[in-house]
Design a protein around this motif. Sequence first.
Motif, PDB file in Angstrom:
ATOM      1  N   ALA B  35      33.380  31.854  30.266  1.00 48.55           N
ATOM      2  CA  ALA B  35      32.546  31.614  29.091  1.00 48.55           C
ATOM      3  C   ALA B  35      32.856  32.595  27.974  1.00 48.55           C
ATOM      4  CB  ALA B  35      31.065  31.695  29.472  1.00 48.55           C
ATOM      5  N   THR B  36      33.220  33.831  28.320  1.00 47.73           N
ATOM      6  CA  THR B  36      33.523  34.796  27.260  1.00 47.73           C
ATOM      7  C   THR B  36      35.006  34.806  26.918  1.00 47.73           C
ATOM      8  OG1 THR B  36      33.924  36.592  28.836  1.00 47.73           O
ATOM      9  CG2 THR B  36      31.676  36.376  27.989  1.00 47.73           C
ATOM     10  N   GLY B  37      35.768  33.946  27.587  1.00 46.18           N
ATOM     11  CA  GLY B  37      37.200  33.916  27.311  1.00 46.18           C
ATOM     12  C   GLY B  37      37.952  35.088  27.929  1.00 46.18           C
ATOM     13  N   THR B  38      37.361  35.714  28.944  1.00 44.38           N
ATOM     14  CA  THR B  38      38.028  36.833  29.595  1.00 44.38           C
ATOM     15  C   THR B  38      38.898  36.306  30.731  1.00 44.38           C
ATOM     16  OG1 THR B  38      35.989  38.041  29.211  1.00 44.38           O
ATOM     17  CG2 THR B  38      37.614  39.086  30.655  1.00 44.38           C
ATOM     18  N   GLY B  39      40.154  36.594  30.688  1.00 42.53           N
ATOM     19  CA  GLY B  39      41.048  36.084  31.730  1.00 42.53           C
ATOM     20  C   GLY B  39      40.992  36.956  32.977  1.00 42.53           C
ATOM     21  N   VAL B  40      40.737  36.333  34.103  1.00 48.55           N
ATOM     22  CA  VAL B  40      40.796  37.045  35.384  1.00 48.55           C
ATOM     23  C   VAL B  40      41.735  36.242  36.276  1.00 48.55           C
ATOM     24  CG1 VAL B  40      39.487  37.722  37.429  1.00 48.55           C
ATOM     25  CG2 VAL B  40      38.439  37.934  35.168  1.00 48.55           C
ATOM     26  N   PRO B  41      42.768  36.882  36.828  1.00 46.31           N
ATOM     27  CA  PRO B  41      43.682  36.110  37.673  1.00 46.31           C
ATOM     28  C   PRO B  41      42.993  35.620  38.946  1.00 46.31           C
ATOM     29  CG  PRO B  41      44.274  38.449  37.699  1.00 46.31           C
ATOM     30  CD  PRO B  41      43.145  38.299  36.729  1.00 46.31           C
ATOM     31  N   THR B  42      43.369  34.457  39.410  1.00 51.57           N
ATOM     32  CA  THR B  42      42.852  33.950  40.685  1.00 51.57           C
ATOM     33  C   THR B  42      43.992  33.291  41.448  1.00 51.57           C
ATOM     34  OG1 THR B  42      42.301  31.778  39.787  1.00 51.57           O
ATOM     35  CG2 THR B  42      40.543  33.429  39.747  1.00 51.57           C
ATOM     36  N   LEU B  43      43.927  33.347  42.768  1.00 55.28           N
ATOM     37  CA  LEU B  43      44.915  32.653  43.606  1.00 55.28           C
ATOM     38  C   LEU B  43      44.239  31.786  44.658  1.00 55.28           C
ATOM     39  CD1 LEU B  43      47.650  35.404  44.146  1.00 55.28           C
ATOM     40  CD2 LEU B  43      47.991  33.188  43.060  1.00 55.28           C
ATOM     41  N   VAL B  57      42.589  39.077  44.319  1.00 54.07           N
ATOM     42  CA  VAL B  57      43.294  39.377  43.075  1.00 54.07           C
ATOM     43  C   VAL B  57      42.319  39.307  41.897  1.00 54.07           C
ATOM     44  CG1 VAL B  57      44.067  37.053  42.416  1.00 54.07           C
ATOM     45  CG2 VAL B  57      45.531  39.017  41.961  1.00 54.07           C
ATOM     46  N   CYS B  58      41.134  38.735  42.141  1.00 50.52           N
ATOM     47  CA  CYS B  58      40.178  38.540  41.052  1.00 50.52           C
ATOM     48  C   CYS B  58      39.107  39.628  41.022  1.00 50.52           C
ATOM     49  CB  CYS B  58      39.497  37.173  41.204  1.00 50.52           C
ATOM     50  SG  CYS B  58      38.375  37.145  42.614  1.00 50.52           S
ATOM     51  N   VAL B  59      39.299  40.711  41.779  1.00 52.81           N
ATOM     52  CA  VAL B  59      38.207  41.696  41.880  1.00 52.81           C
ATOM     53  C   VAL B  59      37.859  42.330  40.539  1.00 52.81           C
ATOM     54  CG1 VAL B  59      38.379  42.317  44.320  1.00 52.81           C
ATOM     55  CG2 VAL B  59      39.896  43.418  42.645  1.00 52.81           C
ATOM     56  N   VAL B  60      36.581  42.558  40.350  1.00 54.09           N
ATOM     57  CA  VAL B  60      36.084  43.212  39.144  1.00 54.09           C
ATOM     58  C   VAL B  60      35.107  44.301  39.571  1.00 54.09           C
ATOM     59  CG1 VAL B  60      36.328  41.167  37.688  1.00 54.09           C
ATOM     60  CG2 VAL B  60      34.182  41.558  38.918  1.00 54.09           C
ATOM     61  N   GLU B  61      34.792  45.188  38.628  1.00 53.86           N
ATOM     62  CA  GLU B  61      33.869  46.266  38.938  1.00 53.86           C
ATOM     63  C   GLU B  61      32.471  45.856  38.491  1.00 53.86           C
ATOM     64  OE1 GLU B  61      35.536  49.994  37.857  1.00 53.86           O
ATOM     65  OE2 GLU B  61      33.818  51.146  38.610  1.00 53.86           O
ATOM     66  N   VAL B  62      31.507  46.001  39.389  1.00 52.20           N
ATOM     67  CA  VAL B  62      30.121  45.708  39.028  1.00 52.20           C
ATOM     68  C   VAL B  62      29.338  46.999  39.158  1.00 52.20           C
ATOM     69  CG1 VAL B  62      28.020  44.503  39.744  1.00 52.20           C
ATOM     70  CG2 VAL B  62      30.198  43.286  39.714  1.00 52.20           C
ATOM     71  N   GLU B  63      28.626  47.365  38.105  1.00 48.87           N
ATOM     72  CA  GLU B  63      27.901  48.635  38.139  1.00 48.87           C
ATOM     73  C   GLU B  63      26.926  48.667  39.306  1.00 48.87           C
ATOM     74  OE1 GLU B  63      27.608  49.997  33.626  1.00 48.87           O
ATOM     75  OE2 GLU B  63      25.721  50.359  34.696  1.00 48.87           O
ATOM     76  N   GLY B  64      26.945  49.736  40.046  1.00 48.63           N
ATOM     77  CA  GLY B  64      26.014  49.891  41.150  1.00 48.63           C
ATOM     78  C   GLY B  64      26.558  49.393  42.476  1.00 48.63           C
ATOM     79  N   SER B  65      27.734  48.761  42.462  1.00 46.26           N
ATOM     80  CA  SER B  65      28.305  48.260  43.710  1.00 46.26           C
ATOM     81  C   SER B  65      29.315  49.278  44.250  1.00 46.26           C
ATOM     82  CB  SER B  65      28.988  46.911  43.463  1.00 46.26           C
ATOM     83  OG  SER B  65      29.739  46.542  44.588  1.00 46.26           O
ATOM     84  N   ILE B 152      50.410  32.540  51.036  1.00 49.07           N
ATOM     85  CA  ILE B 152      49.615  33.753  50.869  1.00 49.07           C
ATOM     86  C   ILE B 152      48.359  33.716  51.737  1.00 49.07           C
ATOM     87  CG2 ILE B 152      50.430  34.178  48.513  1.00 49.07           C
ATOM     88  CD1 ILE B 152      47.624  33.064  47.622  1.00 49.07           C
ATOM     89  N   LEU B 153      48.250  32.748  52.617  1.00 52.00           N
ATOM     90  CA  LEU B 153      47.125  32.616  53.540  1.00 52.00           C
ATOM     91  C   LEU B 153      45.790  32.566  52.782  1.00 52.00           C
ATOM     92  CD1 LEU B 153      47.910  32.577  56.543  1.00 52.00           C
ATOM     93  CD2 LEU B 153      46.613  34.659  56.814  1.00 52.00           C
ATOM     94  N   CYS B 154      45.739  31.617  51.848  1.00 49.76           N
ATOM     95  CA  CYS B 154      44.540  31.528  51.024  1.00 49.76           C
ATOM     96  C   CYS B 154      43.484  30.629  51.668  1.00 49.76           C
ATOM     97  CB  CYS B 154      44.898  30.993  49.641  1.00 49.76           C
ATOM     98  SG  CYS B 154      45.359  29.253  49.672  1.00 49.76           S
ATOM     99  N   PRO B 206      48.196  26.817  46.154  1.00 42.22           N
ATOM    100  CA  PRO B 206      48.439  27.502  44.881  1.00 42.22           C
ATOM    101  C   PRO B 206      49.827  28.108  44.752  1.00 42.22           C
ATOM    102  CG  PRO B 206      47.259  28.971  46.335  1.00 42.22           C
ATOM    103  CD  PRO B 206      47.484  27.689  47.106  1.00 42.22           C
ATOM    104  N   THR B 207      50.661  27.989  45.763  1.00 45.24           N
ATOM    105  CA  THR B 207      51.922  28.737  45.743  1.00 45.24           C
ATOM    106  C   THR B 207      53.164  27.880  45.847  1.00 45.24           C
ATOM    107  OG1 THR B 207      51.929  28.914  48.149  1.00 45.24           O
ATOM    108  CG2 THR B 207      50.830  30.685  46.922  1.00 45.24           C
ATOM    109  N   GLY B 208      52.982  26.599  46.112  1.00 46.26           N
ATOM    110  CA  GLY B 208      54.165  25.776  46.367  1.00 46.26           C
ATOM    111  C   GLY B 208      54.650  25.897  47.804  1.00 46.26           C
ATOM    112  N   ALA B 209      53.890  26.561  48.664  1.00 46.70           N
ATOM    113  CA  ALA B 209      54.268  26.613  50.079  1.00 46.70           C
ATOM    114  C   ALA B 209      54.255  25.200  50.653  1.00 46.70           C
ATOM    115  CB  ALA B 209      53.311  27.514  50.854  1.00 46.70           C
ATOM    116  N   LEU B 210      53.308  24.405  50.188  1.00 47.34           N
ATOM    117  CA  LEU B 210      53.281  22.993  50.561  1.00 47.34           C
ATOM    118  C   LEU B 210      53.797  22.213  49.367  1.00 47.34           C
ATOM    119  CD1 LEU B 210      49.725  22.852  52.190  1.00 47.34           C
ATOM    120  CD2 LEU B 210      51.914  23.418  53.255  1.00 47.34           C
ATOM    121  N   SER B 211      54.778  21.372  49.591  1.00 50.14           N
ATOM    122  CA  SER B 211      55.283  20.601  48.455  1.00 50.14           C
ATOM    123  C   SER B 211      55.786  19.245  48.924  1.00 50.14           C
ATOM    124  CB  SER B 211      56.414  21.359  47.745  1.00 50.14           C
ATOM    125  OG  SER B 211      57.542  21.443  48.586  1.00 50.14           O
TER     126      SER B 211
END
Lengths: 609, 288
Positions: B35-43, B57-65, B152-154, B206-211
């Motif tokens: 919603a804020t247009g912030t790019g966070v990578p995901t796999l 890969v998408c980890v972010v910092e949350v205050e207090g965690s 990547i064993l997702c 997400p990786t092309g392991a299956l095609s």
Amino acid sequence: MDLRFRDVEPTPEERAAIDAVLGPPPSAWEGGARTEADLRFASGGHAARERRDQLLPALHAVNDRIGWISEGALDHICRRLTVPPAEAYGVATFYSLFSVKPRPKRVLHVCTDLACQARGADAVRRSVEEQYGPPGVSWTPSPCLGLCERAPAALALEAGETPKAAVYGDLPHDEPVDLTERDEPAAEAAVPQAGDPSLVLLRRIGRADPASLDDYRANGGYAALRRAFDLGPAGVIREVLESGLVGRGGAAFPTGRKWEATARQPDHPHYLVCNADESEPGTFKDRVIMEGDPYALVEAMTVAAYAVGCPKGFIYLRGEYPRALRRLELAIATARSRGFLGDDILGHGFSFDIEIRRGAGAYICGEETAIFNSIEGHRGEPRTKPPFPVEKGLFGKPTVVNNVETLVNVLPILTMGAPAYAAVGTPSSTGTKLFCLSGSVHRPGIYELPFGATLRDLLELAGGATGGGLRAVLLGGAAGAFVRADELDVPLTFEGTRAAGATLGSGVVLVLDDTVDMARILLRIAEFFRDESCGQCVPCRVGTVRQEEALHRISRRPPGADSADDLTLLRDVGRAMRDASICGLGQTAWNAVESAIDRLGVFSPSEAK
Amino acid sequence: MTVPLQPPRRLLEITVDGEAVRVPEGSTILDACTATGTGVPTLCYGDTLTPKNACRVCVVEVEGSRTLVPACSRKAEAGMVVGTSTERAEHSRKVVLELLASSVDLSTTPRAAEWIEEYGARPERFGPDAATVEQPVKVDNDLYVRDYNKCILCYKCVDACGDQWQNSFAIAVAGRGFDATISTEHDAPLTDSACVYCGNCVEVCPTGALSFKSEFDMRTAGTWNEAEQTRTTTICSYCGVGCNLTLHVQENRIVKVTSPHDNPVTHGNLCIKGRFGFQHVQNVASDG
Ligand SMILES: Cc1cc2nc3c(=O)[nH]c(=O)nc-3n(C[C@H](O)[C@H](O)[C@H](O)COP(=O)(O)O)c2cc1C
Ligand code: SF4
Ligand code: SF4
Ligand code: SF4
Ligand code: FES
Ligand code: FES
């Protein structure tokens, strides 16, 4: 779901072992003989699927009888329980005690873990290899077997109609290991203080016959349950809250708060799970309680279940504890036959029963949500929290998970009363604590001390370090931290160890003298986490491998060589494992290595090992 | 067709990188970032699947965690203060990319190279002897290929094949730790398994392991050229369900079939006919 099988039949022996656990198959749809009715009505389906939690017991049944799990056996289990074969295969291959390839009936598990390592496990391994050839067939290296007071140790498991287990302790170093059967020392042999009147948690060990309910009662047993019935469930929770009891399994969470939160949940049934998976290297306290005073755990679980409102409790017992299994089975059956378990316990209208579920060789299954998956018949992978177990735990229901030692503390809390209990120890660490002393120490074993004693007090009680001098002490196990020989005044409390940058963890106090090769110890720690990672998340699955590789590289260099790049790499990977892993395994996998580098100065240029 | 209206959802306010944003209750941190247009990578995140939050890969910092949290699955809570590009979050993302790229072939993972560059990841730092998941490619049927060198064993394929979509349960995770792989029972060929060749696992990988086998063969021959391909979304003509097909066409031949994830009925899933039954369209004699 439309199951597809590969038409491999189980052998009659495999079929018998499985059907002995699951009961005779009701129809051909579930693997029985085909009748005319089967051609007209499908059965199985939901009813069979509801028994998915029988998957692990069924796998055990085959492994115990045959020694390994064949395609035919796995297929038969899948038919019986309507479990997809691919999933059952995924479960069977998760556990190190199971094999999906043929192997001999008898396999020797030789401990190569920390406490044994400190007492010559390498030499034992060499002689076993000379006798039995390369590992993987008739013998296999094993993580800590929970026999650390008898290090170096080994465990033989033999499949058959009556599966057998034999433990071997204090193995000689450079002679062939002698595997003739011998009597295992009594549980109290692991308790150097046995008989000491000041003991609280260990007071019955060596005094009351662990098989006898009458002995248990004659030594104060079931007084706590009677008091619990007088107090009522809310009263019991109040006592536990006021006692200040915190969990002994490693996370140090206040037990009363956990119970209160679960008791309040509107969803039912509530479950109680006793975490007896004890697999942290160097930990063997729960084993000694279960072997030496099994009724105490049965009574404590009954009290907990009464307080939280659980009709059913599970003991998740690690697979490598054959004697604890036998003693608990006997205690549960006896308690049930005498009205201490089952319907309307002691005429108080409260019903509760206990079932034992055996683990099958996976440290990760001690993580509280991995236990749920394991019991439910899934791979023992931790779940995402939230939701927490108090809301959605076993079978999706509110669940209390407590360690064995935590639970048995509830007995003195009720018999002494919360104020008297809380008066022992320090304000933030109340009561007494069991410590697992192992490694280079004169009298290894389980010690019970009030919180507040220092590490020095404890070491003195155990006769001090062997060898020329103390090198370091590992507190809290592989997930813990090292302290130096000049830090022995650290108070053994939750707050004291935390302030010193260490942890009590599960109560491991592994002593290393100056003859122990620290680099080997660190390599073993790294190997342990690499082996035991469940593989779910990247930081831990790959990070533990990279940590081990870096330690190998460093330890192959001559002492004093420059390893700065590898140390940076260890720190970078360690930090990501701590910050970004899903569960406590990955989050703590770098703790001990970090403390060895930072506090002990292992690998620092001036340090020639 | 009438679509039942959802009851309006309460909005809650959180802060992403210092910017306040209001999102409906139940949204994830990732939704708020979008919603804020912030790019966070995901796999491992899949728009049609329950988050497994395995890749981190998408980890972010949350205050207090105490630890970082996965943006893709953690629900936004009122007042949460999220940092997506703090030093701590970027460190973990960089290391996760290094760990993945050093053990898995990410050559066909969209955006992997871009992220590796963006975060300054150096997978080569683990040395030439770093363990990898290297293994032979599994080509055991004519429709699709499993190249677990790229896996990547997702868990997405397992979830798509299992109770989230297909309910075939042909594949699961087997083994443990670094040795874990996606496998049929006893590692049997797909043709001996419960697979019904819906290709829904291929859709989510997400990786092309299956095609698609067609894609695999063209990549091997060096003729695969994504830039040249057109994509046409149409309706499957086999039955009355009316699934959407997106035909990927190169040099006037269908080279693979995907399905739009935003289709409210099928969510990107198809059956063997829609997914793989396109050969007859191009069985034209070569002499025209
Ligand atoms: C990898 C891992 C292994 C664990 N193993 C055990 C164990 O063997 N026994 C145990 O009691 N707790 C173990 N724990 C801690 C449990 O998750 C949980 O905190 C504990 O059982 C709660 O009980 P308590 O509050 O009585 O300590 C483990 C945690 C992790 C992350
Ligand atoms: S941290 Fe390790 S053990 Fe825990 S979930 Fe991740 S891979 Fe599994
Ligand atoms: S093609 Fe369909 S059935 Fe086969 S493995 Fe993939 S999702 Fe499962
Ligand atoms: S094959 Fe693809 S979808 Fe399946 S786990 Fe591997 S990367 Fe994920
Ligand atoms: S039994 Fe060997 S380390 Fe515990
Ligand atoms: S995308 Fe969030 S953990 Fe993988």
